[in-house]
Design a protein around this motif. Structure first.
Motif, mmCIF file in Angstrom:
data_model
loop_
_atom_site.group_PDB
_atom_site.id
_atom_site.type_symbol
_atom_site.label_atom_id
_atom_site.label_comp_id
_atom_site.label_asym_id
_atom_site.label_seq_id
_atom_site.Cartn_x
_atom_site.Cartn_y
_atom_site.Cartn_z
ATOM 1 N N ASP A 288 -87.195 98.440 -30.980
ATOM 2 C CA ASP A 288 -87.908 99.532 -31.650
ATOM 3 C C ASP A 288 -87.079 100.811 -31.728
ATOM 4 N N TYR A 289 -85.904 100.796 -31.143
ATOM 5 C CA TYR A 289 -85.077 102.005 -31.100
ATOM 6 C C TYR A 289 -84.034 101.984 -32.224
ATOM 7 N N PHE A 290 -83.858 103.152 -32.858
ATOM 8 C CA PHE A 290 -82.836 103.293 -33.890
ATOM 9 C C PHE A 290 -81.908 104.433 -33.507
ATOM 10 N N PHE A 291 -80.604 104.169 -33.556
ATOM 11 C CA PHE A 291 -79.591 105.143 -33.208
ATOM 12 C C PHE A 291 -78.736 105.419 -34.446
ATOM 13 N N PRO A 292 -78.898 106.587 -35.070
ATOM 14 C CA PRO A 292 -78.213 106.848 -36.347
ATOM 15 C C PRO A 292 -76.710 107.035 -36.180
ATOM 16 N N GLY A 293 -75.984 106.712 -37.248
ATOM 17 C CA GLY A 293 -74.546 106.950 -37.295
ATOM 18 C C GLY A 293 -74.260 108.284 -37.967
ATOM 19 N N PHE A 294 -73.127 108.890 -37.631
ATOM 20 C CA PHE A 294 -72.775 110.209 -38.149
ATOM 21 C C PHE A 294 -71.383 110.183 -38.761
ATOM 22 N N THR A 295 -71.274 110.680 -39.989
ATOM 23 C CA THR A 295 -69.971 110.812 -40.626
ATOM 24 C C THR A 295 -69.325 112.124 -40.211
ATOM 25 N N GLY A 296 -68.035 112.261 -40.543
ATOM 26 C CA GLY A 296 -67.337 113.513 -40.284
ATOM 27 C C GLY A 296 -66.906 113.713 -38.852
ATOM 28 N N GLN A 297 -66.962 112.673 -38.018
ATOM 29 C CA GLN A 297 -66.582 112.809 -36.608
ATOM 30 C C GLN A 297 -65.215 112.210 -36.303
ATOM 31 N N ILE A 298 -64.720 111.338 -37.176
ATOM 32 C CA ILE A 298 -63.495 110.593 -36.900
ATOM 33 C C ILE A 298 -62.300 111.249 -37.593
ATOM 34 N N LYS A 299 -61.260 111.508 -36.846
ATOM 35 C CA LYS A 299 -60.073 112.192 -37.351
ATOM 36 C C LYS A 299 -59.455 111.431 -38.520
ATOM 37 N N ASN A 300 -59.231 112.152 -39.628
ATOM 38 C CA ASN A 300 -58.574 111.624 -40.842
ATOM 39 C C ASN A 300 -59.387 110.545 -41.561
ATOM 40 N N HIS A 301 -60.612 110.336 -41.148
ATOM 41 C CA HIS A 301 -61.449 109.309 -41.795
ATOM 42 C C HIS A 301 -62.859 109.856 -42.012
ATOM 43 N N PRO A 302 -63.060 110.718 -43.000
ATOM 44 C CA PRO A 302 -64.393 111.314 -43.228
ATOM 45 C C PRO A 302 -65.458 110.300 -43.628
ATOM 46 N N ASP A 303 -65.033 109.111 -44.102
ATOM 47 C CA ASP A 303 -66.008 108.096 -44.516
ATOM 48 C C ASP A 303 -66.385 107.147 -43.388
ATOM 49 N N TYR A 304 -65.749 107.280 -42.224
ATOM 50 C CA TYR A 304 -66.130 106.471 -41.070
ATOM 51 C C TYR A 304 -67.376 107.082 -40.416
ATOM 52 N N CYS A 305 -68.153 106.227 -39.780
ATOM 53 C CA CYS A 305 -69.334 106.685 -39.038
ATOM 54 C C CYS A 305 -69.161 106.401 -37.545
ATOM 55 N N LEU A 306 -69.641 107.322 -36.735
ATOM 56 C CA LEU A 306 -69.667 107.159 -35.284
ATOM 57 C C LEU A 306 -71.116 107.041 -34.844
ATOM 58 N N ALA A 307 -71.416 106.051 -34.024
ATOM 59 C CA ALA A 307 -72.788 105.871 -33.521
ATOM 60 C C ALA A 307 -72.772 105.615 -32.031
ATOM 61 N N LEU A 308 -73.611 106.344 -31.308
ATOM 62 C CA LEU A 308 -73.889 106.062 -29.907
ATOM 63 C C LEU A 308 -75.165 105.237 -29.876
ATOM 64 N N PHE A 309 -75.154 104.158 -29.112
ATOM 65 C CA PHE A 309 -76.367 103.337 -28.995
ATOM 66 C C PHE A 309 -76.546 102.948 -27.536
ATOM 67 N N ALA A 310 -77.693 102.407 -27.215
ATOM 68 C CA ALA A 310 -77.970 102.045 -25.826
ATOM 69 C C ALA A 310 -78.501 100.634 -25.728
ATOM 70 N N HIS A 311 -78.232 100.018 -24.573
ATOM 71 C CA HIS A 311 -78.952 98.798 -24.194
ATOM 72 C C HIS A 311 -80.042 99.280 -23.249
ATOM 73 N N GLN B 286 -84.338 114.968 -32.301
ATOM 74 C CA GLN B 286 -83.790 115.914 -33.270
ATOM 75 C C GLN B 286 -82.364 115.489 -33.630
ATOM 76 N N ILE B 287 -82.020 115.634 -34.910
ATOM 77 C CA ILE B 287 -80.705 115.221 -35.386
ATOM 78 C C ILE B 287 -79.783 116.435 -35.484
ATOM 79 N N THR B 288 -78.686 116.390 -34.750
ATOM 80 C CA THR B 288 -77.627 117.388 -34.854
ATOM 81 C C THR B 288 -76.325 116.629 -35.079
ATOM 82 N N PRO B 289 -75.779 116.654 -36.299
ATOM 83 C CA PRO B 289 -74.633 115.807 -36.633
ATOM 84 C C PRO B 289 -73.270 116.364 -36.204
#
Length: 480
Positions: free
Chosen positions: A183-206, A296-299
């Motif tokens: 039931d948990y959703f962990f969003p991905g965020f663009t603009g976090q990866i050096k030299n790759h603005p189209d990559y997404c970074l996501a933190l997720f949990a088990h 709350q979403i803070t990208p």
């Protein structure tokens, strides 16, 4: 009074009565026909209101608050052909109708432009007894191809109850992406990866309460609702969680539990009922509030480096301890302890574990006076049972900046700090965020844009270097 006057009055009475009845009938008829001849057409809406339609159903909602709906039709026109989506006639007019429009069973539909047309008519007698009609025509794009996903870097190991970090590249048509775990959703965020603005970074949990064999999926959804899923594989490191039994005293129930119960009638319950009301009902209210704040979403990343444990503190209780509470040697209730209890001395200054912005500051039921700090990318820290709060919502904080003092507010049996880490509304294992090595191995390398194999190779070289250095030091020591 003369007999003539008396008879005249009596002769007028029936006439007045008849006139009154006629007026009443006209009013009733006017009211009836006013209702039956109402001129407001039905309202038609799409949810979501999108210009792209895919395999995922689109919700059609038609409302008529007057005489009610009598009939509706929905068609999709493409290449000169009308494809019926829905057609209904109602014997008894209804105020509202919802229909899921789906392309799944439509033959001959191709990707590309189309015209969606929805018609709804009410049961009014307006327009020569035909009723009021509403028509919605919307140019849409048929898209049944889901977005693509490319996994760039992931984690080989994830702690039970802990956090994993992945980097991925979704296709340009992706509207929403992230990691789904139950039931948990962990969003991905663009603009976090050096030299790759189209990559997404996501933190997720088990999650601490998820089955050991459960695994999340990386998901991407486009505007048309088409979804692509990619299973995430990792080895789950079994962090063992404790089970403990806590005996409740009458003093604790009277001085700590009863004041938290706002319902006067509930305060008249037995000691056990009082505790259950606080531990179950009030706890749920408080945790719902925490979930609301920590979703709350803070990208942007607001923190830097490892988080800090309260200085000079001692761990008194661990994360995800499963507690059984007893009263008079009988089980009263159970609950997970979703944080660390840290003790130092009474009214000890509490420091922000890392840089961030205050998202909540105030009373929080069983957690007493509490502060929640937003660290960005869905990561939050919580500080409970405070005696004083020295910050307010919106304040920007630096690492180790004092936010208040420890106390025993809420359900605290003694002066201490309840410290928790939350990710997108879910309580997660705090200890790994205190570990600079874990940050260096699991988080920091992902920001460089390296692939998973590159990161693994670099870590292997680093391990060999450390091993060689240690062997050299041992050899030198033996020579001496």
């Amino acid at each position: 009074m003369s007999s003539l006057e008396f008879n005249g009055s009596r002769s007028k009475a029936p006439l007045i009565l008849v006139l009154a009845m006629i007026v009443a009938a006209l009013c009733a008829g006017g009211w009836f026909f006013r209702e039956r001849f109402e001129a407001d057409p039905p309202q038609i809406g799409l949810m979501p209101d999108t210009d792209s339609v895919g395999i995922a159903p689109v919700q059609l909602q038609i409302i008529d608050s007057g005489t009610g709906l009598k009939a509706l039709t929905a068609t999709l026109s493409q290449g000169g052909t009308d494809h019926p989506l829905a057609s209904e006639q109602f014997v008894q007019a209804i105020p509202e109708k919802k229909i899921a429009l789906s392309l799944a069973n439509l033959a001959g539909i191709k990707e590309g432009p189309a015209l969606l047309r929805v018609s709804a008519r009410d049961a009014s007698l307006w327009h020569f007894f035909k009723g009021n009609e509403s028509i919605l025509e919307k140019n849409v794009n048929i898209d049944v191809t889901p977005p693509t996903l490319e996994l760039i870097a992931d984690d080989r190991y994830v702690n039970f109850g802990g956090v994993g970090v992945i980097v991925y590249k979704p296709s340009a048509d992706t509207a929403k992406s992230g990691v789904q775990m139950g039931d948990y959703f962990f969003p991905g965020f663009t603009g976090q990866i050096k030299n790759h603005p189209d990559y997404c970074l996501a933190l997720f949990a088990h999650p601490f309460n998820a089955p050991p064999n459960a695994r999340p999926a990386l998901v991407a959804t486009d505007k048309a609702g088409n979804t692509r899923e990619l299973k995430i594989a990792y080895e789950l490191k079994n962090v063992s969680y404790k089970k403990s039994t806590i005996a409740l005293s009458d003093n604790f129930l009277q001085n700590k539990v009863q004041p938290l119960i706002e319902d006067v009638a509930a305060r008249e319950g037995t000691p056990k009922e009082l505790f259950v009301a606080a531990n179950t009902e009030l706890r749920k209210v408080n945790e719902d509030k925490i979930t609301q704040v920590t979703k709350q979403i803070t990208p942007q990343i607001l923190w830097e480096g490892a988080f800090t444990q309260l200085s000079n503190s001692k761990v008194e209780a661990n994360f995800a301890d499963y507690r059984t509470y007893t009263y008079n040697s009988e089980i009263a209730d159970n609950a997970y302890h979703l944080g660390y209890d840290l003790s130092v001395t009474k009214n000890y200054p509490v420091e922000a574990s890392n840089a961030g912005k205050v998202a909540f500051a105030g009373s929080l039921g069983i957690y007493g006076n509490a502060v929640i700090i937003n660290h960005g990318l869905g990561l939050f820290s919580l500080y409970g049972h405070l005696s004083t709060i020295d910050v307010k919502v919106g304040d920007a904080l630096g690492k180790r900046q004092v936010i208040g003092k420890t106390g025993e507010t809420g359900l605290a049996a003694g002066d201490h700090l309840h410290f928790g880490i939350y990710l997108d509304g879910l309580a997660v294992l705090p200890v790994e965020w205190w570990d600079q090595k874990w940050i260096n191995d699991n988080f920091a390398p992902k920001l460089t844009g390296q692939g998973g194999q590159e990161i693994a190779d670099a870590q292997q070289v680093k391990k060999k270097s450390k091993k060689a250095k240690k062997a050299k030091q041992t050899k030198f020591s033996h020579r001496r």
